[in-house]
Write an enzyme that holds these catalytic residues in place. Structure first.
Site, short mmCIF file in Angstrom:
data_model
loop_
_atom_site.label_atom_id
_atom_site.label_comp_id
_atom_site.label_asym_id
_atom_site.label_seq_id
_atom_site.Cartn_x
_atom_site.Cartn_y
_atom_site.Cartn_z
N ASN A 162 0.68 -0.81 0.26
CA ASN A 162 0.46 0.50 -0.52
C ASN A 162 0.63 1.51 -0.24
OD1 ASN A 162 0.53 -0.59 2.87
ND2 ASN A 162 -1.19 0.00 3.61
N GLU A 170 4.36 -4.03 11.99
CA GLU A 170 3.13 -2.64 12.01
C GLU A 170 2.37 -2.75 11.79
OE1 GLU A 170 3.14 -0.42 12.98
OE2 GLU A 170 5.77 1.12 13.00
N CYS A 193 -3.59 1.95 6.63
CA CYS A 193 -3.93 1.03 7.69
C CYS A 193 -4.40 1.70 8.86
CB CYS A 193 -2.52 -0.16 8.78
SG CYS A 193 -1.04 1.16 8.81
N GLU A 207 7.81 3.38 14.79
CA GLU A 207 9.01 3.43 13.23
C GLU A 207 8.77 5.74 13.61
OE1 GLU A 207 9.15 -0.34 10.95
OE2 GLU A 207 7.11 1.80 9.86
#
Ligand code: ADP
Length: 482
Positions: A157, A256, A290, A462
């Site tokens: 994505n 993640e 997400c 992150e």
């Protein structure tokens, strides 16, 4: 679309191991999700090639970690500048293989590059410590050292940003990397790898293993003793598999995973601003991020007003090929994405929701931006990420009810709410069980801040100054005989 690249040599189709482009014995097709047309065939590597990439990374490690942070930073800065210079070509490659509108693809190139710039700067600030002694004959010191060979498995994505967000802190810390990009979007990964080569990245420091056999490649990366850290962005089920596979080698993990973002509109919100935020959060990348709002909760007293304004705006979104001017919603990535969206919509309709706009496909891979009113907690769209341009709008009465509904999920990545009441902002901000909370905004990501989730949305952060910690070991030196 790829015939128009200004620099055709950015279109790499072989994997990168030890500074060499590797054709492999098999190839796989990469297609344009908007048209189904074949774009390229790419090296389809397997377990042995993955072993070779790990070995190359391990050989490259001593020289890479021996460079000063400033030397590593200089290479990262050159890489950053090359990516920015080639924004247009990289965006074209991304739109071609991923589908997002060209303007969004350019935005991702700049966002993706910003992690390299940020961690090039952070590389120089990995400070150790001296700890006040409790024994005059001893001194206590703390060193920060690179963890070792790192592996990264990334999704389709954000074909560039999900790579740079992992790779930049690893490289900055002094770790070599082996990357397995998503099989649907390898061309973006290979193009940025080509630019890393041009920036002077030493052989073996950055390796890209392209493959359709993600489970075989994943198993080698997880089982290897040489790989000291695995970073993964993708679905929670795959995250669980990788975590299990990493148990025997006690590998460090950054995960993640999925989200199920609530987007709450309280009665004291600025409704126009909430509508803007909801559009940005829900429909970006055709709903395939997400952190996309998955569940809109609107307080009962402003429900009708919000939904009227929101639906009006959604009707203004334009679906089409990401290369066409003015398109804001591109195709979804593959057929099974459409199947999931259709299942969520038909389940919602069967359970009493109504479609205010959209609610159907518009071509094979395209789904109309959709608003579902009267959504309820028993619907699939309340529990699972839809990963498509569908906004179910729920209602609630009290602040406590909104918080309970929002937290009623195993996920905890992003959440959003709109309110102008300062007390409520603190109460709700603290009560939401999420790694990230957007307050009066639908866009929260930037390289300078910690991105990550709680509960089953993952481990680690992150970006930000925290983002390098996962790639560093803390070593304590105790010096006696002073
Ligand atoms: P998405 O729903 O975003 O495609 P996935 O979790 O399926 O999420 O995929 C994310 C990444 O994980 C991709 O690079 C994919 O190839 C990889 N992947 C999928 N299954 C496995 C597996 N069993 N082992 C290792 N990697 C995997």
């Amino acid at each position: 679309p790829l015939a128009q690249l200004a620099d055709a040599t950015l279109l790499k189709t072989d994997a990168l191991i030890d500074g060499q482009w590797v054709a492999g014995s098999a190839r796989f097709d990469v297609t344009d999700p908007a048209t189904g047309a074949k774009l390229a065939d790419v090296a389809d590597l397997g377990a042995d090639d993955t072993e070779a990439a790990i070995a190359a990374a391990n050989r490259a490690w001593p020289a890479w970690r021996a460079k000063t942070a400033k030397e590593r930073a200089a290479i990262l800065q050159r890489w950053y500048r090359l990516i920015i210079e080639h924004t247009d070509d990289l965006a074209r490659i991304m739109t071609a293989e991923q589908g997002k509108p060209l303007a969004e693809a350019k935005g991702e190139v700049s966002y993706g590059a910003s992690f390299i710039e940020w961690f090039a700067e952070e590389a120089k600030r990995v400070y150790g410590e001296t700890i006040p002694t409790t024994d005059n004959g001893k001194r206590y010191l703390v060193l920060k050292q690179p963890v070792g060979v790192c592996a990264a498995i990334t999704p389709w994505n954000f074909p560039i940003a999900m790579i740079t967000r992992k790779v930049a802190p690893a490289l900055a810390a002094g770790c070599p990397v082996v990357i397995k990009p998503a099989e649907l979007t390898p061309l973006s990964a290979l193009a940025v790898a080509e630019l890393a080569q041009r920036a002077g990245m030493p052989s073996g420091v950055l390796n890209i293993v392209t493959s359709t056999n993600s489970s075989a490649v994943g198993q080698v990366l997880c089982k290897s003793d040489l790989v000291r850290h695995l970073s993964f962005t993708g679905s929670t089920p795959v995250g669980r598999i990788l975590m299990e596979q990493c148990a025997p080698t006690i590998k460090k993990l950054s995960l993640e995973l999925g989200g199920n973002a609530p987007f709450i509109v309280f009665d004291d919100a600025d409704l126009d601003s909430a509508v803007e935020g909801a559009i940005a959060s829900k429909y970006r990348n055709a709903g395939q991020t997400c952190v996309c709002a998955n569940r809109l909760y609107v307080q009962d007293t402003v429900y009708d007003a919000f939904i009227a304004k929101f639906t009006e705006k959604v009707k203004g979104l334009k679906v089409g090929n990401g290369f066409e001017a003015g398109v804001t919603i591109g195709p979804v990535i593959e057929d099974k994405a459409i199947t999931k969206i259709e299942a969520h919509v038909s389940d919602a309709l069967a359970k009493g929701a109504s479609v205010l706009t959209g609610g159907k496909k518009s071509g094979d891979r395209f789904y109309e931006p959709t608003v579902l009113a009267h959504a309820t907690s028993d619907m699939l769209c309340a529990r699972e990420e839809t990963f498509g341009p569908v906004a179910p709008v729920f209602t609630f009465k009290t602040e406590a009810e909104a918080i309970a509904l929002a937290n009623n999920t195993e996920f905890g990545l992003a959440s959003y709410f709109y309110s102008r009441d300062i007390g409520r902002i603190f109460r709700v901000g603290e009560a939401l069980e999420y790694g990230m909370v957007g307050i009066n905004t639908g866009l929260i990501s930037t390289a300078e801040v910690p991105f990550g989730g709680v509960k089953q949305s993952g481990l680690g952060r992150e970006g930000s100054h925290h983002g390098i910690d996962d790639y560093i070991e803390v070593k304590y030196l105790c010096l006696g005989d002073i």
